[in-house]
Design an enzyme around this catalytic site. Structure first.
Site, PDB file in Angstrom:
ATOM      1  N   GLY A  50       0.821  -1.210   0.000  1.00  0.00           N
ATOM      2  CA  GLY A  50       0.000   0.000   0.000  1.00  0.00           C
ATOM      3  C   GLY A  50       0.851   1.254   0.000  1.00  0.00           C
ATOM      4  N   CYS A  51       0.258   2.359   0.398  1.00  0.00           N
ATOM      5  CA  CYS A  51       0.960   3.647   0.395  1.00  0.00           C
ATOM      6  C   CYS A  51       2.276   3.528   1.155  1.00  0.00           C
ATOM      7  CB  CYS A  51       0.080   4.727   1.022  1.00  0.00           C
ATOM      8  SG  CYS A  51       0.895   6.336   1.137  1.00  0.00           S
ATOM      9  N   PHE A  52       3.367   3.905   0.511  1.00  0.00           N
ATOM     10  CA  PHE A  52       4.678   3.696   1.132  1.00  0.00           C
ATOM     11  C   PHE A  52       4.980   4.654   2.275  1.00  0.00           C
ATOM     12  CE2 PHE A  52       6.170   5.535  -3.241  1.00  0.00           C
ATOM     13  CZ  PHE A  52       5.645   6.779  -2.956  1.00  0.00           C
TER      14      PHE A  52
END
Length: 230
Positions: free
Chosen positions: A62-64
């Site tokens: 997902g969003c890093f």
């Protein structure tokens, strides 16, 4: 001159389409699954190395922004870089990755000392607090293949540990849904733009960070105090 009724008809179709798409996304969105605790350690893992060295783990969850922050707070981890892996375009930009047209996933590259932390322990944190491995091509509010869950193995032993661990967690029904994480060979990693690096550290009051990512750090501290470092 175009009939006003045609214009209104087009507007109605657009509005209905937007409402339907919003409803579809809302149905697909769900809060993260909560795993059973205590979270099991991998049954198959490499032992702690006898001497200090540096190895690399490459993970997408997902969003890093939040995933990077979680792994930066693990003992034995010397650096974590946000970037892109798994696509077919060289040196992609955040804009093209976000459009889902390059095949990349938002990814982190972890440099760690295997004499202080094992690859299996990194995966234990990855599967438990860093993201929800049961969500297909999404994490929380973010949708698309760029937010998929993937382990990019750099050595055959990493592949064996990852695949065995996934089977172990599914067999133990740690989550109520099956784990959908893919295990793929590492090809390339492209660092993200500078403003994405250490985003949580530099923007702790950002609403997205407060709602989606700060709880991950709290769970890390609570569930794995022996691995956590401030």
């Amino acid at each position: 001159m175009q009939s006003p009724y045609i214009g209104r008809g087009i507007a109605v179709v657009v509005i209905v389409g937007l409402i339907a798409w919003t409803a579809f996304r809302a149905l697909g969105s769900r809060p993260p699954e909560t795993p059973k605790l205590p979270f099991p350690a991998p049954a198959i893992d490499e032992p702690l190395a006898a001497a200090r060295s540096q190895q690399t783990a490459v993970l997408a969850g997902g969003c890093f922004w939040g995933v990077q922050a979680v792994f930066e707070h693990l003992k034995g981890v010397s650096s974590v870089t946000s970037g892109y892996s798994g696509g077919y375009v060289k040196s992609p930009s955040y804009e093209t990755v976000s459009m889902g047209v390059t095949g990349h996933a938002e990814t982190i590259s972890i440099t760690y000392d295997p004499s202080q932390i094992t690859y299996g322990q990194l995966l234990m944190v990855f599967f438990s607090v860093a993201h929800d491995p049961t969500q297909w091509n999404r994490q929380s509010p973010d949708t698309g293949s760029q937010y998929r869950s993937t382990i990019f193995y750099t050595r055959p032993e990493q592949k064996r540990i990852a695949q065995t661990y996934i089977a172990q967690l599914d067999s133990a029904k740690v989550y109520s849904r099956p784990i959908v994480t893919k295990v793929e060979p590492f090809q390339a990693f492209y660092p993200a733009e500078s403003y994405h690096q250490d985003f949580l550290k530099n923007n702790p009051s950002n609403p997205y960070i407060v709602y989606n990512d700060l709880p991950k750090l709290e769970n890390l501290k609570k569930d794995f105090p022996g691995l956590y470092q401030p």
